[in-house]
Design an enzyme around this catalytic site. Structure first.
Site, mmCIF file in Angstrom:
data_model
loop_
_atom_site.group_PDB
_atom_site.id
_atom_site.type_symbol
_atom_site.label_atom_id
_atom_site.label_comp_id
_atom_site.label_asym_id
_atom_site.label_seq_id
_atom_site.Cartn_x
_atom_site.Cartn_y
_atom_site.Cartn_z
ATOM 1 C CG ASP A 121 15.226 -18.217 -7.764
ATOM 2 O OD1 ASP A 121 14.221 -17.703 -7.246
ATOM 3 O OD2 ASP A 121 16.368 -17.484 -7.989
ATOM 4 C CD GLU A 135 -3.736 -1.077 14.003
ATOM 5 O OE1 GLU A 135 -3.791 -0.870 12.974
ATOM 6 O OE2 GLU A 135 -4.410 -1.909 14.358
ATOM 7 C CE LYS A 137 -3.774 8.306 8.957
ATOM 8 N NZ LYS A 137 -3.358 8.182 7.517
ATOM 9 C CB CYS A 179 34.315 19.604 -17.576
ATOM 10 S SG CYS A 179 32.814 19.802 -18.502
HETATM 11 S S1 IVH Z 1 -7.868 1.873 10.281
HETATM 12 C C1 IVH Z 1 -12.376 2.819 9.674
HETATM 13 N N1 IVH Z 1 -5.531 1.285 10.463
HETATM 14 O O1 IVH Z 1 -5.217 5.744 7.083
HETATM 15 C C2 IVH Z 1 -10.867 2.923 9.882
HETATM 16 N N2 IVH Z 1 -5.987 2.686 8.667
HETATM 17 O O2 IVH Z 1 -6.674 8.203 7.110
HETATM 18 C C3 IVH Z 1 -10.120 2.086 8.847
HETATM 19 N N3 IVH Z 1 -4.244 3.614 7.295
HETATM 20 O O3 IVH Z 1 -7.862 4.921 4.668
HETATM 21 C C4 IVH Z 1 -8.744 2.481 8.740
HETATM 22 N N4 IVH Z 1 -2.591 2.901 8.492
HETATM 23 O O4 IVH Z 1 -5.699 3.747 4.385
HETATM 24 C C5 IVH Z 1 -6.222 2.098 9.860
HETATM 25 N N5 IVH Z 1 -3.136 0.814 10.966
HETATM 26 C C6 IVH Z 1 -4.080 1.321 10.217
HETATM 27 C C7 IVH Z 1 -3.860 2.329 9.103
HETATM 28 C C8 IVH Z 1 -4.635 2.950 8.490
HETATM 29 C C9 IVH Z 1 -2.719 3.436 7.640
HETATM 30 C C10 IVH Z 1 -4.770 4.571 6.263
HETATM 31 C C11 IVH Z 1 -6.170 3.833 5.629
HETATM 32 C C12 IVH Z 1 -7.317 5.123 5.944
HETATM 33 C C13 IVH Z 1 -6.313 6.150 6.125
HETATM 34 C C14 IVH Z 1 -7.376 7.061 6.962
#
Ligand code: IVH
Length: 674
Positions: free
Chosen positions: A39, A115, A117, A419
């Site tokens: 800050d 990855e 989701k 109460c």
């Molecule tokens: S790749 C063309 N990677 O899931 C592929 N999407 O159901 C583009 N999402 O619209 C998406 N984690 O908003 C990708 N590690 C990840 C993700 C991810 C969440 C979401 C994204 C997408 C939706 C598809």
């Protein structure tokens, strides 16, 4: 060196330092300096920029909030459509996909990247010359909305990327990032608490909350909500991949300072993918944000191109969706929980059922309307869902041969179960409340609120201590806290001298907390943390606030008629005044820093629209408010002036239609001079 270039160097070096520490804190989760130290650096930069406004640049760390808010969001076409993903719901479907990939690719070994989701919303970022130029929502996939001003407030998104970082990561100066905006559970529950306090509807889950937030027209609010962003794709401005492999893209994005979710992994075959999926299914509860599955992507970009796309999704990626964490069980009873404001919340007492590794025996039913919507009766079999740290909720009543319906209908009691006080439902409101000011449940909850971290921050004063204090009548209202002594505390169970002294030290420290905390701590209905801040700033003292009329209260930022009435009612209650006087005697902070407001525009209401020639809309708002005026978002017959700049839209039309005075910036400045 000339004086001005010396200042410039100083400004640059401060910016570098701040960016470095922001990256450590927001992206890497590994801060090296304390918050006050950060800050202090920020303050130093702000002062230098205030003295030398010609040195302010849009990518300065001071400029996250303050861009001109938009009246609506502009629509922009994506460089290439933002597609969704096909889903697999079980191992067989996933293995089918893997087989198709191998067939189409015509090769044996296909390397994948797994990855998380993330359960948020996708967002594209355009960087030009290394600086963040635009943030676009997915929209309909082809055309998104320009939410740049809001995106700039997300701390894990760098406003600029240095030439050296670009070079090192081999990203071009112009590129696009795609990724996911999420709202961490901690921000989600804080935001919902505040909304509840203000009588607003709560968001159902972090995803809806993130989506609602990113489309808010008030960047200040977005900044407070603490969204986070994870990048998962790097594209050239024409929409093609920058790197040969997906894993190289992730490494480059991370090297350039973007936040890439660390929980990703290369997998040589589908068995390794399945191991990753199973590993995270067990661990997903420990994450600070929600995920709803795992995304599996073909690593090689050449292979991705060969595989191509179906209508709406790539063939080279798939989402393995985890089953919603749900369970079936029976409602044994419907109980009532009494909250701090006296609100009665119906809660289903369930036959205990394991959901996602935790035993669930209670689920909220929210309110009477929800019970009617679900049609739930005691004895019913129900589906209960749980997401992260969100309280489990009943989503549906089952009705089949194996699950016969319950028979006992739930009735909201007309007496408080704690109460025996009267229960009322105010016209037009969903909630039932106990109106007995001395209700012990209300007391316990209000003390817990008062002692909580965001109010008086009295560590050690949690549920078990508060229950004992309330049961023994050592604390019958929040003022009693300040009359606790070591002797009194030592009469409690599991309380030694040392803990008693710690609690007393914490209580003492609370007296130094600022006025807004005390106001928030009073537990006035609909007065949350933010409103308390506005009230403290506006009135500058507890006495000023206590005397304020409803009309005066309504001139405070974000205080509408309902909140004004609630505040006035609170201070009209003699018992509350008595309590406040005891808090004053105890030495709590009753004075703050009032913002000196002029009276040139007192009682006048303004609406600002369009782009002003010199002031940003935020600054103009501040000027008006500092002169005693009020700024609101929509034009009505009650609006005194519409302050219009270039490209003013529908608000100006409405002003003309209603015959409201229209002024320009010059005219406003003339009025301010009086
Ligand atoms: S790749 C063309 N990677 O899931 C592929 N999407 O159901 C583009 N999402 O619209 C998406 N984690 O908003 C990708 N590690 C990840 C993700 C991810 C969440 C979401 C994204 C997408 C939706 C598809």
């Amino acid at each position: 060196m000339s004086k001005s270039s010396k200042v410039q160097d100083q400004v640059e070096s401060l910016r570098e330092k701040l960016r470095h520490h922001e990256h450590l804190y927001y992206v890497l989760d590994a801060p090296e300096i304390s918050d006050p130290e950060y800050d202090r650096l920020m303050q130093e930069l702000k002062s230098l920029e205030a003295a030398h406004p010609e040195l302010v640049t849009p990518d300065s760390p001071t400029q996250r909030v303050g861009g001109k808010p938009k009246e609506g969001f502009q629509k922009l076409r994506h460089s290439r459509p933002m597609l969704s993903l096909d889903n697999a719901y079980n191992e067989a479907e996933l293995r089918d996909w893997d087989r198709r990939v191998h067939e189409l690719a015509g090769t044996k070994g296909v390397a994948y990247v797994c990855e998380l989701k993330l359960d948020g919303l996708s967002l594209a970022l355009w960087y030009r010359g290394g600086a963040l130029e635009k943030g676009l929502t997915r929209g309909d996939g082809a055309i998104g909305e320009d939410v740049t001003t809001n995106v700039r407030t997300i701390r894990s998104i760098p406003l600029s990327i240095s030439a050296s970082a670009l070079k090192k990561s081999r990203l071009p100066a112009d590129f696009e990032v795609r990724g996911e905006v999420v709202m961490p559970f901690s921000s989600f529950s804080r935001m919902n608490d505040e909304r509840e306090q203000q009588g607003l509807a709560k968001f159902a889950n972090p995803r809806n909350a993130a989506a609602g937030t990113i489309r808010t027209l008030e960047p200040n609010i977005v900044a407070q909500r603490r969204l986070d962003y994870f990048a998962y794709m790097a594209l050239s401005p024409d929409g093609t991949e920058v790197f040969d492999t997906h894993s190289a893209a992730l490494a480059a994005l991370s090297g350039a300072g973007l936040k890439v979710n660390p929980n990703h992994k290369a997998a040589r075959d589908i068995d390794e993918v399945l191991r990753f999926i199973n590993e995270w299914e067990a661990k997903r509860d420990k994450l600070p944000y929600e995920i709803d599955g795992i995304v599996i992507k073909v690593d090689s970009v050449r292979l991705q191109r060969e595989l191509g796309y179906t209508g709406k999704a790539p063939r080279w990626a798939i989402a393995y969706k985890y089953a919603a964490r749900a369970g079936e069980t029976q409602v044994e009873d419907i109980l009532i929980q009494v909250g701090r404001t006296g609100k009665l919340t119906p809660v289903a007492a369930l036959k205990p059922v394991p959901i996602g590794g935790t035993m669930v025996s209670r689920a909220t039913l929210h309110n009477q309307d929800e019970i009617e919507r679900l049609g739930v009766k005691i004895g019913d079999w129900v589906i209960v869902e749980r997401g992260g740290d969100v309280i489990p909720k009943v989503v549906r009543v089952m009705d089949d041969k194996a699950h016969p319906r319950g028979t006992r209908k739930f009735e909201m009691p007309d007496r408080c179960p704690e109460c025996g006080g009267h229960v009322v439902r105010t016209e037009g409101e969903v909630d039932y409340r106990c109106v007995n000011a001395a209700c012990p449940a209300k007391l316990r909850e209000s003390i817990l609120h008062f002692a909580s971290r965001s109010v008086m921050n009295i560590e050690g004063m949690g549920e078990s201590l508060v229950n004992q204090l309330a049961d023994r009548k050592l604390v019958t209202n929040v003022a009693d806290i300040f009359e606790l002594t070591e002797e009194k505390l030592l009469t409690l169970e599991r309380m030694g001298t040392k803990s008693a002294q710690n609690v007393l030290r914490e209580i003492d420290a609370a007296k130094k907390l600022p006025l807004e905390r005390v106001i928030f701590g009073l537990g006035i209905r609909m007065v949350g943390e933010r409103t308390a801040e506005f009230l403290a700033e506006h009135f500058g003292s507890m006495d000023g606030l206590m005397k304020a009329t409803e009309e005066e209260l309504q001139s405070v930022n974000e205080v509408g008629p309902r909140i004004a009435t609630s505040i006035r009612e609170f201070f009209d209650e003699p018992a509350n005044i008595k309590l406040i006087e005891r808090l004053r005697k105890a030495g709590l902070t009753f004075k703050g820093e009032a913002k000196q407001r002029g009276t040139q525009l007192a009682g006048k209401s303004f609406v600002i629209t369009g782009t002003l020639p010199t002031y940003s809309r935020d600054d103009a708002k501040r000027l008006i408010e500092d002169a005693g005026g009020r700024v609101s978002g929509s034009v009505s017959k009650k609006t005194d002036y519409v302050l219009a700049g270039a490209d003013a839209g529908s608000k100006l039309d409405k002003a003309k239609e209603l015959g409201v005075n229209t002024i320009d910036e010059k005219e406003l400045l003339r009025m301010l001079k009086g």
